[in-house]
Design a protein around this motif. Structure first.
Motif, PDB file in Angstrom:
ATOM      1  N   GLN A 199       0.830  -1.201   0.000  1.00 57.19           N
ATOM      2  CA  GLN A 199       0.000   0.000   0.000  1.00 57.19           C
ATOM      3  C   GLN A 199       0.865   1.252   0.000  1.00 57.19           C
ATOM      4  OE1 GLN A 199      -2.478  -0.520   3.447  1.00 57.19           O
ATOM      5  NE2 GLN A 199      -3.757  -2.103   2.490  1.00 57.19           N
ATOM      6  N   ASN A 200       1.977   1.187   0.706  1.00 57.24           N
ATOM      7  CA  ASN A 200       2.911   2.309   0.710  1.00 57.24           C
ATOM      8  C   ASN A 200       3.565   2.488  -0.656  1.00 57.24           C
ATOM      9  OD1 ASN A 200       4.622   4.370   1.529  1.00 57.24           O
ATOM     10  ND2 ASN A 200       6.139   2.981   2.385  1.00 57.24           N
ATOM     11  N   VAL A 201       3.917   1.362  -1.296  1.00 58.77           N
ATOM     12  CA  VAL A 201       4.570   1.426  -2.602  1.00 58.77           C
ATOM     13  C   VAL A 201       3.652   2.056  -3.648  1.00 58.77           C
ATOM     14  CG1 VAL A 201       5.407   0.012  -4.517  1.00 58.77           C
ATOM     15  CG2 VAL A 201       6.167  -0.467  -2.190  1.00 58.77           C
ATOM     16  N   PHE A 202       2.399   1.605  -3.730  1.00 53.72           N
ATOM     17  CA  PHE A 202       1.501   2.084  -4.775  1.00 53.72           C
ATOM     18  C   PHE A 202       0.693   3.300  -4.343  1.00 53.72           C
ATOM     19  CE2 PHE A 202       2.151  -2.360  -6.043  1.00 53.72           C
ATOM     20  CZ  PHE A 202       2.491  -2.165  -7.371  1.00 53.72           C
ATOM     21  N   GLY A 203       0.671   3.597  -3.046  1.00 59.42           N
ATOM     22  CA  GLY A 203      -0.069   4.748  -2.573  1.00 59.42           C
ATOM     23  C   GLY A 203       0.811   5.957  -2.361  1.00 59.42           C
ATOM     24  N   ALA A 204       1.564   5.946  -1.271  1.00 58.31           N
ATOM     25  CA  ALA A 204       2.395   7.100  -0.924  1.00 58.31           C
ATOM     26  C   ALA A 204       3.518   7.334  -1.927  1.00 58.31           C
ATOM     27  CB  ALA A 204       2.977   6.913   0.489  1.00 58.31           C
ATOM     28  N   GLN A 205       4.101   6.262  -2.471  1.00 55.42           N
ATOM     29  CA  GLN A 205       5.250   6.414  -3.363  1.00 55.42           C
ATOM     30  C   GLN A 205       4.877   6.511  -4.847  1.00 55.42           C
ATOM     31  OE1 GLN A 205       8.154   6.987  -2.191  1.00 55.42           O
ATOM     32  NE2 GLN A 205       7.673   6.563  -0.055  1.00 55.42           N
ATOM     33  N   ASN A 206       3.623   6.239  -5.196  1.00 54.75           N
ATOM     34  CA  ASN A 206       3.165   6.380  -6.585  1.00 54.75           C
ATOM     35  C   ASN A 206       4.050   5.598  -7.549  1.00 54.75           C
ATOM     36  OD1 ASN A 206       1.555   7.271  -8.685  1.00 54.75           O
ATOM     37  ND2 ASN A 206       2.637   9.210  -8.929  1.00 54.75           N
ATOM     38  N   PHE A 207       4.219   4.319  -7.262  1.00 50.15           N
ATOM     39  CA  PHE A 207       5.122   3.498  -8.066  1.00 50.15           C
ATOM     40  C   PHE A 207       4.598   3.238  -9.465  1.00 50.15           C
ATOM     41  CE2 PHE A 207       8.837   0.640  -7.416  1.00 50.15           C
ATOM     42  CZ  PHE A 207       9.523   1.487  -6.564  1.00 50.15           C
ATOM     43  N   MET A 208       3.303   3.369  -9.685  1.00 50.24           N
ATOM     44  CA  MET A 208       2.773   3.153 -11.025  1.00 50.24           C
ATOM     45  C   MET A 208       3.352   4.149 -12.024  1.00 50.24           C
ATOM     46  SD  MET A 208       0.950   0.475 -11.096  1.00 50.24           S
ATOM     47  CE  MET A 208       0.391   0.721 -12.769  1.00 50.24           C
ATOM     48  N   ARG A 209       3.620   5.366 -11.578  1.00 47.98           N
ATOM     49  CA  ARG A 209       4.237   6.361 -12.455  1.00 47.98           C
ATOM     50  C   ARG A 209       5.649   5.925 -12.848  1.00 47.98           C
ATOM     51  NH1 ARG A 209       3.970  11.851 -13.749  1.00 47.98           N
ATOM     52  NH2 ARG A 209       5.578  12.176 -15.339  1.00 47.98           N
ATOM     53  N   TYR A 210       6.389   5.394 -11.891  1.00 48.79           N
ATOM     54  CA  TYR A 210       7.750   4.956 -12.179  1.00 48.79           C
ATOM     55  C   TYR A 210       7.749   3.718 -13.090  1.00 48.79           C
ATOM     56  CZ  TYR A 210       8.406   7.897  -8.055  1.00 48.79           C
ATOM     57  OH  TYR A 210       8.386   8.933  -7.168  1.00 48.79           O
ATOM     58  N   SER A 251      16.484   6.831   3.717  1.00 45.07           N
ATOM     59  CA  SER A 251      16.681   8.193   4.180  1.00 45.07           C
ATOM     60  C   SER A 251      17.934   8.262   5.044  1.00 45.07           C
ATOM     61  CB  SER A 251      15.459   8.679   4.977  1.00 45.07           C
ATOM     62  OG  SER A 251      15.281   7.892   6.145  1.00 45.07           O
ATOM     63  N   TYR A 252      18.250   9.468   5.498  1.00 47.27           N
ATOM     64  CA  TYR A 252      19.449   9.645   6.323  1.00 47.27           C
ATOM     65  C   TYR A 252      19.306   8.947   7.668  1.00 47.27           C
ATOM     66  CZ  TYR A 252      23.043  11.922   9.123  1.00 47.27           C
ATOM     67  OH  TYR A 252      24.108  12.166   9.959  1.00 47.27           O
ATOM     68  N   ALA A 253      18.105   8.933   8.202  1.00 44.41           N
ATOM     69  CA  ALA A 253      17.908   8.417   9.556  1.00 44.41           C
ATOM     70  C   ALA A 253      17.590   6.933   9.591  1.00 44.41           C
ATOM     71  CB  ALA A 253      16.793   9.202  10.259  1.00 44.41           C
ATOM     72  N   GLN A 254      16.900   6.426   8.578  1.00 44.16           N
ATOM     73  CA  GLN A 254      16.474   5.033   8.628  1.00 44.16           C
ATOM     74  C   GLN A 254      16.224   4.493   7.229  1.00 44.16           C
ATOM     75  OE1 GLN A 254      12.705   4.692  10.629  1.00 44.16           O
ATOM     76  NE2 GLN A 254      11.655   6.023   9.178  1.00 44.16           N
ATOM     77  N   ILE A 255      16.025   3.186   7.185  1.00 44.55           N
ATOM     78  CA  ILE A 255      15.692   2.490   5.943  1.00 44.55           C
ATOM     79  C   ILE A 255      14.367   1.764   6.151  1.00 44.55           C
ATOM     80  CG2 ILE A 255      16.379   0.728   4.283  1.00 44.55           C
ATOM     81  CD1 ILE A 255      19.247   1.254   4.998  1.00 44.55           C
ATOM     82  N   ASP A 256      13.428   2.034   5.270  1.00 47.05           N
ATOM     83  CA  ASP A 256      12.137   1.346   5.317  1.00 47.05           C
ATOM     84  C   ASP A 256      12.310  -0.016   4.643  1.00 47.05           C
ATOM     85  OD1 ASP A 256       9.555   0.488   5.350  1.00 47.05           O
ATOM     86  OD2 ASP A 256       8.757   2.087   4.067  1.00 47.05           O
ATOM     87  N   TRP A 257      12.720  -1.023   5.431  1.00 46.29           N
ATOM     88  CA  TRP A 257      13.019  -2.325   4.855  1.00 46.29           C
ATOM     89  C   TRP A 257      11.783  -2.990   4.255  1.00 46.29           C
ATOM     90  CZ3 TRP A 257      17.692  -3.432   3.640  1.00 46.29           C
ATOM     91  CH2 TRP A 257      18.763  -2.954   4.402  1.00 46.29           C
ATOM     92  N   GLY A 258      10.639  -2.815   4.890  1.00 45.35           N
ATOM     93  CA  GLY A 258       9.413  -3.405   4.353  1.00 45.35           C
ATOM     94  C   GLY A 258       9.053  -2.827   3.003  1.00 45.35           C
ATOM     95  N   GLY A 259       9.049  -1.487   2.895  1.00 49.28           N
ATOM     96  CA  GLY A 259       8.771  -0.850   1.623  1.00 49.28           C
ATOM     97  C   GLY A 259       9.826  -1.163   0.578  1.00 49.28           C
ATOM     98  N   LEU A 260      11.080  -1.257   1.026  1.00 56.17           N
ATOM     99  CA  LEU A 260      12.165  -1.580   0.099  1.00 56.17           C
ATOM    100  C   LEU A 260      11.994  -2.977  -0.481  1.00 56.17           C
ATOM    101  CD1 LEU A 260      14.833  -0.380  -0.978  1.00 56.17           C
ATOM    102  CD2 LEU A 260      16.002  -1.564   0.889  1.00 56.17           C
ATOM    103  N   MET A 261      11.627  -3.940   0.364  1.00 55.00           N
ATOM    104  CA  MET A 261      11.417  -5.302  -0.114  1.00 55.00           C
ATOM    105  C   MET A 261      10.195  -5.384  -1.037  1.00 55.00           C
ATOM    106  SD  MET A 261      13.827  -7.190   1.034  1.00 55.00           S
ATOM    107  CE  MET A 261      15.160  -6.093   1.461  1.00 55.00           C
ATOM    108  N   ALA A 262       9.123  -4.683  -0.674  1.00 53.13           N
ATOM    109  CA  ALA A 262       7.930  -4.693  -1.522  1.00 53.13           C
ATOM    110  C   ALA A 262       8.225  -4.058  -2.878  1.00 53.13           C
ATOM    111  CB  ALA A 262       6.792  -3.955  -0.828  1.00 53.13           C
ATOM    112  N   ALA A 263       8.974  -2.956  -2.894  1.00 50.07           N
ATOM    113  CA  ALA A 263       9.339  -2.326  -4.159  1.00 50.07           C
ATOM    114  C   ALA A 263      10.230  -3.239  -4.996  1.00 50.07           C
ATOM    115  CB  ALA A 263      10.047  -0.996  -3.891  1.00 50.07           C
TER     116      ALA A 263
END
Length: 280
Positions: free
Chosen positions: A66-77, A238-250
């Motif tokens: 949901q984060n990949v296709f919602g907040a990150q708008n991966f369909m455009r990419y 990001s500088y502070a953290q890595i969203d591993w869940g979103g990274l794996m889903a992407a």
């Protein structure tokens, strides 16, 4: 005595087949483990991903997708990658097929060597000059600049895949077409290209995959409008953290189209590469 010899040979053959199966299973397991681990983590929460020992049985969540296709708008990419991959492949075929036919027909070995050298030179060598040229022309963050740069990878590959196919086609076929009144271009289009179908399919698929996975040119020449999927993964770092869940889903979203394409077309790719190697 003969029966004992045949029985011993059967046992040795059985042992050999068993060893081969175990070795094949070990290789497949070693190759598939990272992909399976990526898929599992794509359905985990951040706490479940970093938990030790890792959980193999858990309640899956779709929040990462949901984060990949919602907040990150991966369909455009994904659309950007499709446009750039298809464009670089089509233009590469328009240029590469006549070039490969010319090399095969007229034995232009020096031209073939130059194209091979262009393929062997690291792409980063062209990066700074191309960036300066496209910046001067105002073409940064455009589909045109990315398509042209991705052709640096796909075009030499198309040429070198197609040369053996064109060499395998007898000259008598094109000469007969010319005698019947066809021009050299028409003979090439109506006679040579249909006979080279497996090679064209193979070159097209692999050129598209190379463009789909290209990261270096896209990260420098693309911005928010033309960003491709390999570059878009950086949105989860990001500088502070890595969203591993979103990274794996992407990563799953990026890998699945290529994997599906490979599974569907593997017979054509293998047939094309083998036919070109044997006939050439």
């Amino acid at each position: 005595m003969a029966n004992a010899t045949r029985a011993r040979r059967r046992r040795l053959r059985l042992i050999g087949n068993l060893i081969y199966a175990l070795a094949l299973f070990a290789v497949v397991f070693f190759m598939l483990t990272p992909f399976l681990w990526m898929v599992l983590n794509a359905f985990k929460t951040p706490l479940q991903i970093i938990r030790l020992p890792p959980e193999l049985i858990f309640e899956p969540t779709m929040r990462n997708f949901q984060n990949v296709f919602g907040a990150q708008n991966f369909m455009r990419y994904i659309l950007n990658s499709l446009i750039i991959g298809a464009g670089s492949t089509l233009i590469g075929l328009l240029i590469g097929l006549p070039a490969a036919y010319s090399i095969a027909r007229f034995r232009q070995n020096r031209l073939a060597l130059v194209i091979l050298m262009a393929r062997m030179v690291p792409g980063i060598t062209f990066l700074v000059p191309l960036f300066i040229v496209f910046r001067t022309l105002g073409m940064i963050d455009t589909y045109t600049s990315l398509i042209l740069t991705h052709m640096l990878v796909g075009l030499p590959f198309i040429v070198w895949v197609m040369v053996p196919f064109f060499e395998s086609i007898p000259r008598e076929l094109t000469e007969a077409a010319v005698v019947d009144g066809a021009s050299a271009l028409r003979a090439f289009v109506t006679v040579v290209l249909p006979l080279s179908g497996p090679g064209i399919v193979t070159a097209s698929i692999l050129s598209f995959v190379f463009s789909w996975n290209n990261f270096m040119f896209s990260i420098v020449l693309a911005s928010s409008r033309t960003r491709t999927v390999p570059v878009a993964i950086y949105n989860f770092i990001s500088y502070a953290q890595i969203d591993w869940g979103g990274l794996m889903a992407a990563a799953v979203v990026i890998t699945l189209p290529v994997l599906a394409l490979a599974i569907v077309t593997q017979r054509y790719v293998i047939r094309g590469l083998t036919a070109g190697a044997i006939k050439g």
